[in-house]
Design a protein around this motif. Structure first.
Motif, mmCIF file in Angstrom:
data_model
loop_
_atom_site.group_PDB
_atom_site.id
_atom_site.type_symbol
_atom_site.label_atom_id
_atom_site.label_comp_id
_atom_site.label_asym_id
_atom_site.label_seq_id
_atom_site.Cartn_x
_atom_site.Cartn_y
_atom_site.Cartn_z
ATOM 1 N N ASN A 79 0.825 -1.214 0.000
ATOM 2 C CA ASN A 79 0.000 0.000 0.000
ATOM 3 C C ASN A 79 0.858 1.262 0.000
ATOM 4 O O ASN A 79 0.487 2.270 -0.608
ATOM 5 C CB ASN A 79 -0.934 0.023 1.219
ATOM 6 C CG ASN A 79 -2.145 -0.870 0.994
ATOM 7 O OD1 ASN A 79 -2.520 -1.140 -0.149
ATOM 8 N ND2 ASN A 79 -2.747 -1.337 2.069
ATOM 9 N N GLU A 80 1.977 1.222 0.690
ATOM 10 C CA GLU A 80 2.858 2.392 0.712
ATOM 11 C C GLU A 80 3.471 2.626 -0.673
ATOM 12 O O GLU A 80 3.607 3.766 -1.113
ATOM 13 C CB GLU A 80 3.955 2.218 1.775
ATOM 14 C CG GLU A 80 5.055 3.273 1.770
ATOM 15 C CD GLU A 80 4.558 4.711 1.960
ATOM 16 O OE1 GLU A 80 3.366 4.927 2.253
ATOM 17 O OE2 GLU A 80 5.387 5.629 1.773
ATOM 18 N N ARG A 83 0.763 4.220 -2.684
ATOM 19 C CA ARG A 83 0.580 5.619 -2.269
ATOM 20 C C ARG A 83 1.668 6.507 -2.879
ATOM 21 O O ARG A 83 1.392 7.600 -3.367
ATOM 22 C CB ARG A 83 0.639 5.717 -0.740
ATOM 23 C CG ARG A 83 0.307 7.096 -0.183
ATOM 24 C CD ARG A 83 0.770 7.243 1.261
ATOM 25 N NE ARG A 83 2.218 7.338 1.348
ATOM 26 C CZ ARG A 83 2.912 8.478 1.211
ATOM 27 N NH1 ARG A 83 2.265 9.612 1.017
ATOM 28 N NH2 ARG A 83 4.220 8.482 1.275
ATOM 29 N N TRP A 104 0.365 12.391 3.210
ATOM 30 C CA TRP A 104 -0.595 12.570 2.119
ATOM 31 C C TRP A 104 -1.111 11.233 1.610
ATOM 32 O O TRP A 104 -0.361 10.246 1.507
ATOM 33 C CB TRP A 104 0.054 13.334 0.957
ATOM 34 C CG TRP A 104 -0.897 13.567 -0.189
ATOM 35 C CD1 TRP A 104 -1.745 14.629 -0.366
ATOM 36 C CD2 TRP A 104 -1.098 12.710 -1.324
ATOM 37 N NE1 TRP A 104 -2.467 14.469 -1.522
ATOM 38 C CE2 TRP A 104 -2.095 13.307 -2.128
ATOM 39 C CE3 TRP A 104 -0.545 11.491 -1.724
ATOM 40 C CZ2 TRP A 104 -2.538 12.735 -3.331
ATOM 41 C CZ3 TRP A 104 -0.999 10.913 -2.906
ATOM 42 C CH2 TRP A 104 -1.982 11.536 -3.697
ATOM 43 N N ARG A 105 -2.405 11.231 1.333
ATOM 44 C CA ARG A 105 -3.050 10.123 0.616
ATOM 45 C C ARG A 105 -3.927 10.747 -0.438
ATOM 46 O O ARG A 105 -4.268 11.941 -0.329
ATOM 47 C CB ARG A 105 -3.972 9.347 1.572
ATOM 48 C CG ARG A 105 -3.348 8.397 2.523
ATOM 49 C CD ARG A 105 -4.396 7.663 3.366
ATOM 50 N NE ARG A 105 -4.758 8.376 4.575
ATOM 51 C CZ ARG A 105 -5.916 9.002 4.789
ATOM 52 N NH1 ARG A 105 -6.847 9.020 3.848
ATOM 53 N NH2 ARG A 105 -6.164 9.618 5.916
ATOM 54 N N LYS A 108 -6.385 13.897 0.064
ATOM 55 C CA LYS A 108 -5.934 14.836 1.093
ATOM 56 C C LYS A 108 -5.287 16.064 0.460
ATOM 57 O O LYS A 108 -4.903 16.061 -0.714
ATOM 58 C CB LYS A 108 -4.957 14.147 2.059
ATOM 59 C CG LYS A 108 -5.660 13.255 3.082
ATOM 60 C CD LYS A 108 -4.687 12.521 3.975
ATOM 61 C CE LYS A 108 -4.148 13.388 5.096
ATOM 62 N NZ LYS A 108 -3.342 12.588 6.062
#
Lengths: 132, 85
Positions: A79-80, A83, A104-105, A108
């Motif tokens: 997931n990182e 992102r 931040w995602r 955002k």
């Protein structure tokens, strides 16, 4: 990419990975017997003869935007990685007019670097935004 | 991306993606390449290009990194098949 042959890749995909992911691995499984490619990427460990957990993000111009290298016992956070790709894509689409602050995602707030922002980041970006 | 296999071992092309490999004629002495292959990894700089054999959806193919110019690429190394990633 690993030092395994393409034949071992096939066995792993066909006999195990295809049971985890429907249809098997969707992307090419690369073979680097001898670690020549791993060596120039700095991830080939000569002592053990295998490659460490290196992950490189390469943009459409062939430029390395980021990388992470871990020793074998600890796995990655996919997931990182996703992102970071989303963040780099946003920055690229904005032609560098936007930046993604810590935490931040997608969805955002971004920052728009410029003279008006200097010394005023604390007003628009709060520390807890790094963690939420 | 990638054609059906006609490739030997994985190997760097000797230059960054999208650019011609450096002229290595001076670096060659007989058949031995004297020039050391050192890491060329810096964020913000071009990735080293390479060619490698691969298994993809039931076929053996050859993959060259520079064929992926125009796309985002995640290049992942791992210690070995049948381990976690």
């Amino acid at each position: 990419m690993s030092i395994d042959s393409i034949f071992v890749h096939k066995m792993w995909n066909d006999n195990e990975l295809s049971k985890m992911v429907s249809g098997g691995v969707p992307f090419p499984m690369l073979s680097d017997a001898g670690g020549k490619v791993g060596t120039i990427y700095g991830v080939y460990d000569e002592d053990s003869g295998v490659e460490t957990r290196g992950r490189f993000l390469i943009d459409p111009d062939g430029v390395i935007q980021g990388y992470e290298v871990l020793t074998p016992p600890v796995g990655r956070n996919v997931n990182e990685t996703l992102r970071q790709i989303q963040a780099f894509q946003l920055v690229r689409e904005s032609k560098g007019t936007e930046a993604t602050p810590s935490g931040w995602r997608p969805g955002k707030m971004t920052l728009k670097p410029g003279p008006d922002l200097v010394g005023r980041v604390w007003e628009v970006w709060k520390t807890n935004m790094a963690f939420d | 991306m990638g054609e059906e296999l006609k490739v030997g071992c994985a190997r760097p092309t000797g230059g960054p993606v999208g650019e011609k490999p450096e002229d290595q004629t001076e670096a060659k002495k007989g058949n031995i390449i004297v020039k050391e292959e050192k890491p060329m990894i810096h964020v913000g700089k071009k990735a080293p290009d390479f060619i490698a054999p691969a298994y993809h959806k039931g076929k053996f193919i050859s993959v060259k990194l520079s064929e992926y110019l125009g796309k985002w690429v995640v290049l992942c190394f791992y210690p070995g098949d049948f381990t976690f990633v």
